[in-house]
Design an enzyme around this catalytic site. Structure first.
Site, PDB file in Angstrom:
ATOM      1  N   ASN A 153       0.808  -1.231   0.000  1.00  0.00           N
ATOM      2  CA  ASN A 153       0.000   0.000   0.000  1.00  0.00           C
ATOM      3  C   ASN A 153       0.838   1.276   0.000  1.00  0.00           C
ATOM      4  O   ASN A 153       0.432   2.281  -0.549  1.00  0.00           O
ATOM      5  CB  ASN A 153      -1.022   0.001   1.148  1.00  0.00           C
ATOM      6  CG  ASN A 153      -0.381  -0.070   2.511  1.00  0.00           C
ATOM      7  OD1 ASN A 153       0.676  -0.669   2.679  1.00  0.00           O
ATOM      8  ND2 ASN A 153      -1.012   0.530   3.491  1.00  0.00           N
ATOM      9  N   LYS A 176      12.117  -8.107   0.968  1.00  0.00           N
ATOM     10  CA  LYS A 176      11.166  -8.632  -0.003  1.00  0.00           C
ATOM     11  C   LYS A 176       9.986  -7.667  -0.045  1.00  0.00           C
ATOM     12  O   LYS A 176       9.135  -7.682   0.848  1.00  0.00           O
ATOM     13  CB  LYS A 176      10.677 -10.028   0.399  1.00  0.00           C
ATOM     14  CG  LYS A 176       9.897 -10.696  -0.744  1.00  0.00           C
ATOM     15  CD  LYS A 176       8.950 -11.755  -0.274  1.00  0.00           C
ATOM     16  CE  LYS A 176       7.691 -11.200   0.318  1.00  0.00           C
ATOM     17  NZ  LYS A 176       6.910 -10.312  -0.573  1.00  0.00           N
ATOM     18  N   GLY A 229       2.800  -5.527   7.509  1.00  0.00           N
ATOM     19  CA  GLY A 229       1.778  -6.303   6.814  1.00  0.00           C
ATOM     20  C   GLY A 229       0.595  -6.550   7.718  1.00  0.00           C
ATOM     21  O   GLY A 229       0.383  -5.830   8.700  1.00  0.00           O
ATOM     22  N   SER A 230      -0.151  -7.586   7.388  1.00  0.00           N
ATOM     23  CA  SER A 230      -1.392  -7.858   8.119  1.00  0.00           C
ATOM     24  C   SER A 230      -1.104  -8.628   9.412  1.00  0.00           C
ATOM     25  O   SER A 230      -0.034  -9.226   9.573  1.00  0.00           O
ATOM     26  CB  SER A 230      -2.316  -8.682   7.232  1.00  0.00           C
ATOM     27  OG  SER A 230      -1.659  -9.883   6.879  1.00  0.00           O
ATOM     28  N   GLU A 251       4.946  -4.179  12.175  1.00  0.00           N
ATOM     29  CA  GLU A 251       4.034  -3.060  11.912  1.00  0.00           C
ATOM     30  C   GLU A 251       2.819  -3.672  11.242  1.00  0.00           C
ATOM     31  O   GLU A 251       2.851  -3.972  10.044  1.00  0.00           O
ATOM     32  CB  GLU A 251       4.687  -2.045  10.968  1.00  0.00           C
ATOM     33  CG  GLU A 251       5.893  -1.342  11.525  1.00  0.00           C
ATOM     34  CD  GLU A 251       5.518  -0.245  12.503  1.00  0.00           C
ATOM     35  OE1 GLU A 251       4.324   0.094  12.606  1.00  0.00           O
ATOM     36  OE2 GLU A 251       6.423   0.263  13.181  1.00  0.00           O
ATOM     37  N   LEU A 252       1.743  -3.882  11.999  1.00  0.00           N
ATOM     38  CA  LEU A 252       0.644  -4.687  11.461  1.00  0.00           C
ATOM     39  C   LEU A 252      -0.625  -3.862  11.244  1.00  0.00           C
ATOM     40  O   LEU A 252      -0.581  -2.638  11.237  1.00  0.00           O
ATOM     41  CB  LEU A 252       0.412  -5.875  12.392  1.00  0.00           C
ATOM     42  CG  LEU A 252       1.693  -6.691  12.673  1.00  0.00           C
ATOM     43  CD1 LEU A 252       1.413  -7.850  13.610  1.00  0.00           C
ATOM     44  CD2 LEU A 252       2.343  -7.183  11.388  1.00  0.00           C
ATOM     45  N   CYS A 285      -2.807   1.822   6.764  1.00  0.00           N
ATOM     46  CA  CYS A 285      -2.923   1.123   8.049  1.00  0.00           C
ATOM     47  C   CYS A 285      -3.476   2.034   9.130  1.00  0.00           C
ATOM     48  O   CYS A 285      -4.172   1.586  10.028  1.00  0.00           O
ATOM     49  CB  CYS A 285      -1.577   0.543   8.452  1.00  0.00           C
ATOM     50  SG  CYS A 285      -0.282   1.775   8.474  1.00  0.00           S
ATOM     51  N   GLU A 384     -10.680  -5.141  10.056  1.00  0.00           N
ATOM     52  CA  GLU A 384      -9.995  -4.075   9.321  1.00  0.00           C
ATOM     53  C   GLU A 384     -10.537  -4.013   7.895  1.00  0.00           C
ATOM     54  O   GLU A 384     -10.391  -4.975   7.150  1.00  0.00           O
ATOM     55  CB  GLU A 384      -8.486  -4.351   9.282  1.00  0.00           C
ATOM     56  CG  GLU A 384      -7.720  -3.252   8.580  1.00  0.00           C
ATOM     57  CD  GLU A 384      -6.216  -3.544   8.440  1.00  0.00           C
ATOM     58  OE1 GLU A 384      -5.819  -4.720   8.485  1.00  0.00           O
ATOM     59  OE2 GLU A 384      -5.457  -2.574   8.264  1.00  0.00           O
ATOM     60  N   GLU A 461       9.085   2.538  14.198  1.00  0.00           N
ATOM     61  CA  GLU A 461       9.911   2.933  13.055  1.00  0.00           C
ATOM     62  C   GLU A 461       9.974   4.452  12.999  1.00  0.00           C
ATOM     63  O   GLU A 461       8.941   5.122  13.100  1.00  0.00           O
ATOM     64  CB  GLU A 461       9.326   2.369  11.761  1.00  0.00           C
ATOM     65  CG  GLU A 461       9.417   0.860  11.726  1.00  0.00           C
ATOM     66  CD  GLU A 461       9.125   0.236  10.377  1.00  0.00           C
ATOM     67  OE1 GLU A 461       9.856  -0.681   9.976  1.00  0.00           O
ATOM     68  OE2 GLU A 461       8.153   0.658   9.729  1.00  0.00           O
TER      69      GLU A 461
END
Ligand code: NAD
Length: 481
Positions: A153, A176, A229-230, A251-252, A285, A384, A461
């Protein structure tokens, strides 16, 4: 000629095809056509990457912080110079409006700029010993090779947060990016090579996410795992990292509540909420995603949100005047349409949008949608949505709305609108999230610690704290004299 022809796997400072020649297709979300193909790394490629990281680690940790700083600054300059090309490619891959892609690219540049400074400011501390002639020294050292994984995203900003921090700390990294939008990371790697970053310090692989993460994280070479990610993928990767007792940052997902107290301008607040909600087609997010509005101002607030939603100019991200693009993939579109149907079935009112725009039945478009009087048992109030749908509910009491806002497993961001500093501050203290916006919705910046609590993850972060995720303290006791 496609976007990807000159790229491949970036291992040891050069682009190369996968050893077996395998590839994955990248799809244009605005047309559902193929944009091109990228390399699909196999075990041989991943082992080569791990050997490269192991080889690069000792030299990179020995490079002085001031030298690392200079390299990061040069990368930031190079990235700024290629903003136009990179933003266009990003817009094509993700469908996001070009202006948003440009803004994101600049935010990625900011990360390199910020961490260029942080590379020079890695400091520890000393304590006097209990006895004369003893000094206790605490210093920070790089944790070692990093394996990082990022979502599609914000395909420039999310990798930038990890790569810049790891490099600043003295850690080599393999990243990745998402196979759905890999080009920004390819551009960043090219900028690294042009800036003179030593070969092997930054590596980029793409392919099958589950295979790559399992292979890399199982290796003893990797000392740190970082994911954006999720929540389900977070559990999976944190579990793999746990097997090897590796340091982890996660970081979800999020499901940010917005509390709108009755002492604000409901129309201005409603319009601001809608503009923020529909940015990047709601695929953010920290997107405001559950609106709890005081009963006294519900009507004008909801009307302003619906009006702003209807004004969105829908289209392909690269087209002029467009401020609302398609969603990134079919699974996201289908999830959002299901959530809208579920809420409708439970009595929610559709105030704007509600389906696929008639003029855009090809591509993964969903109309900017506003749902009114959504009951708490609608799935969208706890799952979500990660898409362009804004559910509005009402409240009367402070304690009641805090309990409802905290009533999901997520804890990334929340927002409070109030004219009273006392109310805002009470709410900010009570909300179980890593970040709170008070009368403001633009939270992300290089200088702040971005991250969540509860199922939204662990670690931060950016800001002063971000670099610590890539460092380990070492205590040295000196006896002298
Ligand atoms: P995702 O979890 O599907 O993918 C994230 C990364 O994990 C990608 O690199 C992907 O290829 C990889 N991955 C996917 N499935 C995997 C598997 N089975 N095994 C190993 N790796 C796998 O997430 P997404 O759909 O790309 O992004 C959306 C999610 O990311 C949302 O939940 C959103 O809230 C979250 N997100 C969080 C932040 C944050 O800073 N907290 C920022 C952006 C997005």
């Amino acid at each position: 000629m496609t976007l990807y022809d000159r790229f491949g796997l970036f291992i040891g400072g050069s682009w190369q095809p996968a050893a077996g020649g395998a590839q994955v297709a990248v799809i244009d979300p605005a047309t559902e056509d193929r944009l091109g193909h990228i390399a699909k790394a196999g075990p041989e490629d991943l082992d080569r990457t791990l050997a490269t990281l192991a080889g690069a680690a000792p030299a990179w940790r020995a490079v002085p912080g001031w030298t690392r700083s200079g390299l990061l600054r040069a990368m930031a300059r190079g990235m700024a110079e290629r903003a136009d090309r990179a933003a266009r490619d990003m817009s094509e891959e993700t469908g996001k409006p070009l202006a948003e892609a440009r803004g994101e690219w600049q935010a990625a540049v900011d990360q390199f700029d910020w961490y260029a400074d942080e590379a020079r400011r890695i400091w520890g501390h000393s304590l006097n010993g209990r006895e004369e002639g003893v000094l206790l020294d605490v210093r920070y050292e790089p944790v070692g090779p990093v394996a990082a994984f990022t979502a599609w995203n914000f395909p420039a900003l999310l990798p930038a947060r990890k790569v810049a921090a790891a490099l600043a700390a003295g850690c080599p990294i393999v990243i990745k990016p998402s196979e759905e939008a890999p080009s920004p990371m390819f551009h960043i790697a090219e900028c690294a090579a042009e800036a003179g970053l030593p070969a092997g310090v930054l590596n980029v692989v793409t392919g099958d996410p589950a295979e790559i993460s399992a292979h890399l994280i199982a290796s003893p070479v990797i000392r740190k795992v970082s994911l954006t990610g999720s929540v389900p993928v977070g559990r999976l990767l944190a579990g793999l990292a746990g097997q090897g007792l590796k340091k982890v940052s996660m970081e979800l997902g999020g499901h940010a509540p917005v509390l709108v107290f009755p002492d604000v301008d409901p129309e201005a607040t409603g319009a601001l909420c809608a503009k923020t909600k529909f940015r990047n087609a709601g695929q953010v997010c920290i997107s405001p995603s559950r609106f709890y509005v005081h009963e006294d101002i519900y009507e004008p607030f909801a009307a302003a949100m619906a009006r702003t939603a209807r004004e969105a100019r829908i289209g392909r991200g690269l087209d002029d005047g467009v401020d609302f693009g398609p969603m990134a993939n079919a699974r996201g579109r289908d999830r959002v349409l299901d959530l809208i149907e579920d809420a409708r079935g439970r009595g929610a009112e559709v105030l704007a949008g509600g389906g696929v725009p008639q003029a855009h039945n090809r591509g993964f478009y969903v109309e900017p949608t506003v749902l009114g009087r959504v009951p708490d048992d609608a799935c969208i109030m706890t799952e979500e949505p990660f898409g362009p749908v804004a559910p509005i509910s009402t409240f009367r009491e402070f304690d009641e709305v805090i309990a409802r806002a905290n009533g999901t497993p997520f804890g990334l961001a929340s927002y409070v609108f109030s004219g009273s500093l006392a109310t805002a501050n009470r709410a900010a203290a009570a909300l179980e999230t890593g970040m709170v916006g008070v009368n403001d919705m633009l939270l992300a910046a290089a200088e702040i610690p971005f991250g969540g609590v509860k199922d939204s993850g662990m670690g931060r972060e950016g800001g002063q704290l971000g670099i610590l995720e890539y460092l380990e303290p070492k205590y040295v006791k000196y006896r002298y004299g």
